[in-house]
Design an enzyme around this catalytic site. Sequence first.
Site, PDB file in Angstrom:
ATOM      1  N   TYR A  63       0.847  -1.196   0.000  1.00 38.78           N
ATOM      2  CA  TYR A  63       0.000   0.000   0.000  1.00 38.78           C
ATOM      3  C   TYR A  63       0.876   1.238   0.000  1.00 38.78           C
ATOM      4  O   TYR A  63       1.805   1.344   0.807  1.00 38.78           O
ATOM      5  CB  TYR A  63      -0.879   0.035   1.245  1.00 38.78           C
ATOM      6  CG  TYR A  63      -2.295  -0.402   0.958  1.00 38.78           C
ATOM      7  CD1 TYR A  63      -3.028   0.217  -0.051  1.00 38.78           C
ATOM      8  CD2 TYR A  63      -2.898  -1.422   1.687  1.00 38.78           C
ATOM      9  CE1 TYR A  63      -4.326  -0.173  -0.327  1.00 38.78           C
ATOM     10  CE2 TYR A  63      -4.198  -1.820   1.420  1.00 38.78           C
ATOM     11  CZ  TYR A  63      -4.902  -1.192   0.410  1.00 38.78           C
ATOM     12  OH  TYR A  63      -6.187  -1.581   0.134  1.00 38.78           O
ATOM     13  N   GLU A  65      -0.603   4.747  -0.443  1.00 39.36           N
ATOM     14  CA  GLU A  65      -1.421   5.949  -0.598  1.00 39.36           C
ATOM     15  C   GLU A  65      -0.577   7.200  -0.412  1.00 39.36           C
ATOM     16  O   GLU A  65       0.271   7.263   0.488  1.00 39.36           O
ATOM     17  CB  GLU A  65      -2.549   5.989   0.445  1.00 39.36           C
ATOM     18  CG  GLU A  65      -3.788   5.266  -0.022  1.00 39.36           C
ATOM     19  CD  GLU A  65      -3.988   3.996   0.747  1.00 39.36           C
ATOM     20  OE1 GLU A  65      -2.967   3.363   1.071  1.00 39.36           O
ATOM     21  OE2 GLU A  65      -5.153   3.650   1.014  1.00 39.36           O
ATOM     22  N   ASP A 214      -7.881  13.760 -24.522  1.00 42.12           N
ATOM     23  CA  ASP A 214      -7.781  12.356 -24.114  1.00 42.12           C
ATOM     24  C   ASP A 214      -7.063  11.649 -25.262  1.00 42.12           C
ATOM     25  O   ASP A 214      -7.662  11.351 -26.299  1.00 42.12           O
ATOM     26  CB  ASP A 214      -9.184  11.794 -23.904  1.00 42.12           C
ATOM     27  CG  ASP A 214      -9.177  10.296 -23.616  1.00 42.12           C
ATOM     28  OD1 ASP A 214      -8.116   9.660 -23.800  1.00 42.12           O
ATOM     29  OD2 ASP A 214     -10.231   9.762 -23.230  1.00 42.12           O
ATOM     30  N   THR A 240      -4.466   6.418 -21.649  1.00 39.98           N
ATOM     31  CA  THR A 240      -4.185   5.089 -21.108  1.00 39.98           C
ATOM     32  C   THR A 240      -2.736   4.781 -21.468  1.00 39.98           C
ATOM     33  O   THR A 240      -2.114   5.492 -22.259  1.00 39.98           O
ATOM     34  CB  THR A 240      -5.088   4.008 -21.723  1.00 39.98           C
ATOM     35  OG1 THR A 240      -4.980   4.086 -23.145  1.00 39.98           O
ATOM     36  CG2 THR A 240      -6.536   4.205 -21.305  1.00 39.98           C
ATOM     37  N   LYS A 243      -2.413   1.084 -24.986  1.00 38.26           N
ATOM     38  CA  LYS A 243      -2.853   0.984 -26.395  1.00 38.26           C
ATOM     39  C   LYS A 243      -1.620   1.134 -27.289  1.00 38.26           C
ATOM     40  O   LYS A 243      -0.738   0.291 -27.241  1.00 38.26           O
ATOM     41  CB  LYS A 243      -3.943   2.012 -26.664  1.00 38.26           C
ATOM     42  CG  LYS A 243      -5.204   1.785 -25.800  1.00 38.26           C
ATOM     43  CD  LYS A 243      -6.328   2.722 -26.181  1.00 38.26           C
ATOM     44  CE  LYS A 243      -7.608   2.425 -25.430  1.00 38.26           C
ATOM     45  NZ  LYS A 243      -7.703   3.086 -24.128  1.00 38.26           N
ATOM     46  N   ARG A 249      -1.959  -2.162 -18.571  1.00 38.44           N
ATOM     47  CA  ARG A 249      -3.261  -1.490 -18.538  1.00 38.44           C
ATOM     48  C   ARG A 249      -3.243  -0.434 -17.436  1.00 38.44           C
ATOM     49  O   ARG A 249      -2.958  -0.760 -16.273  1.00 38.44           O
ATOM     50  CB  ARG A 249      -4.382  -2.487 -18.234  1.00 38.44           C
ATOM     51  CG  ARG A 249      -4.463  -3.662 -19.141  1.00 38.44           C
ATOM     52  CD  ARG A 249      -5.770  -4.397 -18.985  1.00 38.44           C
ATOM     53  NE  ARG A 249      -6.827  -3.614 -19.579  1.00 38.44           N
ATOM     54  CZ  ARG A 249      -7.042  -3.517 -20.896  1.00 38.44           C
ATOM     55  NH1 ARG A 249      -6.278  -4.167 -21.745  1.00 38.44           N
ATOM     56  NH2 ARG A 249      -8.016  -2.775 -21.363  1.00 38.44           N
TER      57      ARG A 249
HETATM   58  N1  DSN Z   1     -12.387   0.574 -24.796  1.00 39.13           N
HETATM   59  C1  DSN Z   1     -11.386   1.390 -25.451  1.00 39.13           C
HETATM   60  C2  DSN Z   1     -11.443   1.288 -26.918  1.00 39.13           C
HETATM   61  O1  DSN Z   1     -11.591   0.187 -27.399  1.00 39.13           O
HETATM   62  O2  DSN Z   1     -11.328   2.284 -27.611  1.00 39.13           O
HETATM   63  C3  DSN Z   1     -11.420   2.785 -25.006  1.00 39.13           C
HETATM   64  O3  DSN Z   1     -11.269   2.842 -23.647  1.00 39.13           O
END
Ligand code: DSN
Length: 431
Positions: A63, A65, A214, A240, A243, A249
């Site tokens: 932990y 925090e 984003d 994120t 990707k 993730r």
């Molecule tokens: N679920 C993702 C996508 O496939 O674009 C976005 O968070």
Amino acid sequence: MSAVETPTPTQPHTNPLDADPDIHRLIKAEAERQEHTLEMIASENHTSAAVMAANGSCLTNKYCEGYPKKRYYSGCEFYDDIEQIAIDRVNQLFGCQYANVQPHSGANANLAAFAAVLEPGDTFLSVVLSDGGHLTHGSTVNYSGKWFKPVHYPLVYDESRDDFGCIDYDAVDALAAEHQPKLILCGYSAYPRTINFERFRQAADSCGALLMADIAHIAGLVAGGAHPSPFPHCDIVTTTTHKTLRGPRGGLIMTNSEDLAKKIDRAVFPGTQGGPLMNTIAGKAICFGEALRDDFKTYAANVVANAQSLAAALIDKGWELTSRGTDNHLIVVDFTRTHPDLTGKDAANWLETAGIISSKSTVPNDQRSPFVTSGVRLGTPALTTRGLNEDDMKTVADLIDRVWNSAGDEATLKAVRSDVVDLCKQHPMPH
Ligand code: DSN
């Protein structure tokens, strides 16, 4: 005084997962699935063995925090260093000054970013969600749409225009003037074109709004120089890490403003999250280090070249794409005019049977529900990681074309499945 007893060691395992055969069997089956299918979901990738090792390490036990040097628990010495390395690498990679690497996901990052700068009921602008936006950009079923007031800007729907299918920046200006939003949001889940951050900045300045991007989908392209950077134009940038950026993730929030950085830190913890996932933060640090290397620039350029090759091959075969092509890592095939009876749901299911993994997608002005849709989104980040090149994309386009023209014929899907396995064997997973 008796000596402290040494605990009996647990049985040695050749693989620690042998301790749970049920889960081990399923993980092995999933590894096999990944090895022998073509992963074309635009938001997925194959991360490195180093990232996976960090994610599965002893760091999951702790932990932490708080933030580096300001923790609520003892024993955080090494975690402070790990988190600081992750932050420093983000700042170097994206050319920004402040980063919060704790969001558990992109959705959490967006929630915290909104919480940092918006009050309930505040108005923000985001794209019409079925035109390529994300659930967290103001959907009525998401807290971004329940707590705040989204107003949606459209794409250019006029087919006679060169920018058909691109963001309608004039409409953004007009909606900004009419609604005086507190924040304008750009960055999308199914938008194949370059985002003009400078143009969005002008719109934000015209009404005194904050500008948030984003970049979850394009983060790896930005990091690798294959898409313009949201900095210095944007006030807040969320993403994120799993990707195109090819990490574990997770989520991330960046800014150049000290004041916003403080608000964002408070909104992440204690505002919307508790303990950070330090194993994932170590994986993020590794991914940022990988993305700082020169070979990541080559990777990012290849992702785009592959998407453009795939787009050209599918267009040659008579398929229509939203905005008629792509500048980035994804394409959206729109069946509305060329194959009005074909749904995204059927098209994606047939591809899956043939070993090509995609996602159904709404298209601009889609008359079908998000569960059915009139399109399919295809991306090249994962195939590029496996080493497929522009010529391979022509082969992939042939396979897709055969599947969709077969109308789901079982023998055809089986034959394509076999060709997919052959192609996968030529490009084994890189670890
Ligand atoms: N679920 C993702 C996508 O496939 O674009 C976005 O968070």
